[in-house]
Design an enzyme around this catalytic site. Structure first.
Site, PDB file in Angstrom:
ATOM      1  N   SER A 132     -44.083 -48.174  36.358  1.00 11.88           N
ATOM      2  CA  SER A 132     -42.434 -48.744  36.713  1.00 11.88           C
ATOM      3  C   SER A 132     -42.239 -49.689  35.499  1.00 11.88           C
ATOM      4  O   SER A 132     -42.887 -50.613  35.072  1.00 11.88           O
ATOM      5  CB  SER A 132     -42.482 -49.475  38.075  1.00 11.88           C
ATOM      6  N   TYR A 157     -44.971 -56.113  44.555  1.00 11.04           N
ATOM      7  CA  TYR A 157     -44.882 -54.549  44.519  1.00 11.04           C
ATOM      8  C   TYR A 157     -45.329 -54.346  42.945  1.00 11.04           C
ATOM      9  O   TYR A 157     -45.920 -53.619  42.483  1.00 11.04           O
ATOM     10  CB  TYR A 157     -43.619 -54.022  44.770  1.00 11.04           C
ATOM     11  N   LYS A 161     -48.390 -52.388  40.355  1.00  8.51           N
ATOM     12  CA  LYS A 161     -48.268 -51.577  39.269  1.00  8.51           C
ATOM     13  C   LYS A 161     -48.832 -52.133  37.794  1.00  8.51           C
ATOM     14  O   LYS A 161     -49.699 -51.288  37.342  1.00  8.51           O
ATOM     15  CB  LYS A 161     -46.721 -51.423  39.046  1.00  8.51           C
ATOM     16  N   LEU A 208     -29.466 -49.267  44.452  1.00  4.88           N
ATOM     17  CA  LEU A 208     -27.962 -48.958  44.463  1.00  4.88           C
ATOM     18  C   LEU A 208     -27.343 -47.723  44.613  1.00  4.88           C
ATOM     19  O   LEU A 208     -26.351 -47.638  45.648  1.00  4.88           O
ATOM     20  CB  LEU A 208     -27.824 -49.345  42.710  1.00  4.88           C
TER      21      LEU A 208
HETATM   22  C1  UD1 Z   1     -35.694 -52.070  41.771  1.00  3.86           C
HETATM   23  C2  UD1 Z   1     -36.872 -53.172  41.749  1.00  3.86           C
HETATM   24  C3  UD1 Z   1     -37.916 -52.240  40.822  1.00  3.86           C
HETATM   25  C4  UD1 Z   1     -38.100 -51.008  41.380  1.00  3.86           C
HETATM   26  C5  UD1 Z   1     -36.815 -50.232  41.337  1.00  3.86           C
HETATM   27  C6  UD1 Z   1     -37.249 -48.781  41.900  1.00  3.86           C
HETATM   28  C7  UD1 Z   1     -35.927 -55.047  42.122  1.00  3.86           C
HETATM   29  C8  UD1 Z   1     -35.665 -56.465  41.696  1.00  3.86           C
HETATM   30  N1  UD1 Z   1     -36.715 -54.240  41.368  1.00  3.86           N
HETATM   31  O1  UD1 Z   1     -35.181 -51.928  40.418  1.00  3.86           O
HETATM   32  O2  UD1 Z   1     -39.015 -53.238  40.706  1.00  3.86           O
HETATM   33  O3  UD1 Z   1     -39.102 -50.330  40.454  1.00  3.86           O
HETATM   34  O4  UD1 Z   1     -36.013 -50.431  42.072  1.00  3.86           O
HETATM   35  O5  UD1 Z   1     -36.178 -47.788  41.727  1.00  3.86           O
HETATM   36  O6  UD1 Z   1     -35.720 -54.958  43.255  1.00  3.86           O
HETATM   37  N2  UD1 Z   1     -27.271 -53.335  43.378  1.00  3.86           N
HETATM   38  C9  UD1 Z   1     -25.934 -53.885  43.954  1.00  3.86           C
HETATM   39  N3  UD1 Z   1     -25.907 -53.745  45.448  1.00  3.86           N
HETATM   40  C10 UD1 Z   1     -26.824 -53.006  45.931  1.00  3.86           C
HETATM   41  C11 UD1 Z   1     -27.781 -52.567  45.565  1.00  3.86           C
HETATM   42  C12 UD1 Z   1     -28.403 -52.950  43.982  1.00  3.86           C
HETATM   43  O7  UD1 Z   1     -25.334 -54.708  43.074  1.00  3.86           O
HETATM   44  O8  UD1 Z   1     -26.505 -52.983  47.311  1.00  3.86           O
HETATM   45  C13 UD1 Z   1     -27.506 -53.662  42.004  1.00  3.86           C
HETATM   46  C14 UD1 Z   1     -28.870 -54.532  41.572  1.00  3.86           C
HETATM   47  O9  UD1 Z   1     -28.305 -56.210  41.666  1.00  3.86           O
HETATM   48  C15 UD1 Z   1     -29.330 -54.289  40.003  1.00  3.86           C
HETATM   49  C16 UD1 Z   1     -28.770 -52.887  40.267  1.00  3.86           C
HETATM   50  O10 UD1 Z   1     -27.874 -52.470  41.182  1.00  3.86           O
HETATM   51  O11 UD1 Z   1     -28.468 -54.886  39.389  1.00  3.86           O
HETATM   52  C17 UD1 Z   1     -29.918 -51.944  40.316  1.00  3.86           C
HETATM   53  O12 UD1 Z   1     -30.644 -51.983  41.540  1.00  3.86           O
HETATM   54  P1  UD1 Z   1     -31.808 -51.480  42.277  1.00  3.86           P
HETATM   55  O13 UD1 Z   1     -31.185 -49.961  42.302  1.00  3.86           O
HETATM   56  O14 UD1 Z   1     -32.202 -51.996  43.458  1.00  3.86           O
HETATM   57  O15 UD1 Z   1     -32.898 -51.260  41.066  1.00  3.86           O
HETATM   58  P2  UD1 Z   1     -33.738 -52.432  40.352  1.00  3.86           P
HETATM   59  O16 UD1 Z   1     -33.242 -53.815  40.771  1.00  3.86           O
HETATM   60  O17 UD1 Z   1     -33.166 -52.378  38.740  1.00  3.86           O
END
Ligand code: UD1
Length: 349
Positions: A132, A157, A161, A208
């Site tokens: 990752s 987590y 990795k 997200l």
């Molecule tokens: C996350 C993990 C990463 C993992 C990956 C798997 C963290 C800090 N990192 O990455 O270790 O390998 O998922 O896919 O958790 N967001 C919102 N609202 C939400 C959900 C997310 O605003 O309800 C934003 C987050 O703040 C971020 C972006 O969307 O800026 C992407 O988030 P996410 O999909 O959780 O992925 P990562 O955090 O990049």
């Protein structure tokens, strides 16, 4: 090119019933490989394998096993001619890993070590590991390049990795006949265009795209965007979203690559283009003709403002690059979600 078909062997996918595993199974079957899936369904279900069979018209040899269970794993290697392994099996919920670090270290490291012992015992030399972008931690500026120093991750987590990557570096150094590829995924999203398989999170999604899709289907009221005061063009975080179909294709290239090479290689798997959280939400609305109610909330602890990949090495060495764009990702994610509003969870029939 030497490939699995000519060797009359199969590729074993640990965790092959999961989100990335199912899409990779489809890609491998369509490329002509024989595939064996080993999964304990701790975060997936047998129905996902039925769906893969429906898409490909092929029967999949499936073992319901815990990869950390040496006896069960040995049986798979004894019963089949395995020429390569793609190792997906592992826990992946960041928040849970902070609360239950021992569970994460135990499971993710045990599965890997048991697998490596088994591969050594049966003389299987080719391995692709599901790593990752999280291994780049918060000290490396984007675009992330494979040569950067890794291992300072924000949560257990991520550390699993990083530790597994180090174990594999040491194994490759000691056993010159081994051929290992580490694939560092950025942010996998999207689904197979049939809508039969996709990301199937249990409970409230952490990531997200599943959250956005569940808002779209009416399962959640609104999205909270974590922070709009970052130093980015629109104030929201930027990520390198990669379509799961492109990611699956990268595994086909990687397994072909390990067949032809020895040693260890690392590849970033992303598009090389950053998009913001708001970009994703707005694109989802536009391509699907939907409104996603959202509000801005506080920053989420541990989030980095900007993470994206330098993908030149994968293009140069693997001959792989992403072909699908953010619109494709949003369209296919919604197609999957609307066809499976409650995900999938029935048993294999
Ligand atoms: C996350 C993990 C990463 C993992 C990956 C798997 C963290 C800090 N990192 O990455 O270790 O390998 O998922 O896919 O958790 N967001 C919102 N609202 C939400 C959900 C997310 O605003 O309800 C934003 C987050 O703040 C971020 C972006 O969307 O800026 C992407 O988030 P996410 O999909 O959780 O992925 P990562 O955090 O990049």
């Amino acid at each position: 090119m030497t490939d699995m078909k000519k060797q009359n062997g199969a590729v074993l996918l640990t965790g092959g019933a999961g989100y990335i595993g199912t899409h990779t199974t489809v890609a491998l079957l369509e490329a002509g490989f024989d595939v064996i899936v080993a999964d304990n369904f701790s975060n997936s279900c047998p129905e996902a394998i039925n769906r893969v069979e429906q898409i490909t018209g092929k029967k999949i040899k499936l073992y319901e096993v815990d990869v950390a269970d040496q006896k069960q794993l040995v049986q798979i290697f004894a019963e089949n001619k395995i020429t390569g392994v793609i190792h997906f099996a592992g826990f992946k919920a960041v928040g849970e890993s902070v609360k239950l670090p021992i569970k994460y270290y135990r499971n993710n490291l045990d599965t890997t070590l048991t697998l490596l012992e088994c591969m050594a015992r049966f003389g299987v030399k080719n391995l692709v590991f599901s790593s990752s972008a999280t291994v780049y931690g918060d000290e490396n500026p984007s675009p992330c390049v494979e040569t950067m120093r890794t291992g300072k991750c924000a949560n257990p987590y991520g550390m699993t990795k990083a530790f597994i990557e180090q174990i594999l570096v040491d194994v490759a150094a000691a056993h010159k006949e081994m051929s290992i590829v580490l694939l560092r995924y950025f942010n996998p999203v999207g689904a197979h265009p049939s809508g039969l398989i996709g990301e199937n999170p249990g409970g409230i999604p952490n990531n997200l795209m599943p959250y956005v899709s569940q808002v779209a289907v009416g399962k959640r009221d609104k999205l909270t965007i974590f922070g709009n005061d970052y130093n980015t063009p629109d104030g929201t975080c930027q990520r390198d979203f990669i379509h799961i179909m492109d990611l699956a294709q990268a595994h086909v290239k990687a397994i072909e690559f390990v067949e032809k090479n020895c040693g260890l290689d690392v590849f970033n798997i992303g598009t090389g283009e950053p998009y913001s959280v708001l970009d994703l939400v707005q694109t989802f609305e536009k391509v699907n003709g939907l409104k996603i109610p959202y509000e801005f909330g506080a920053r989420r602890e541990g989030d980095l403002p900007v993470v994206w990949a330098d993908v030149s090495k994968a293009a140069r060495v693997l001959g792989w690059k992403a072909e699908l764009n953010l619109e494709d990702m949003c369209r296919d994610s919604w197609n999957w979600q609307k066809k499976n509003p409650h995900g999938i969870n029935s048993s294999r029939n």
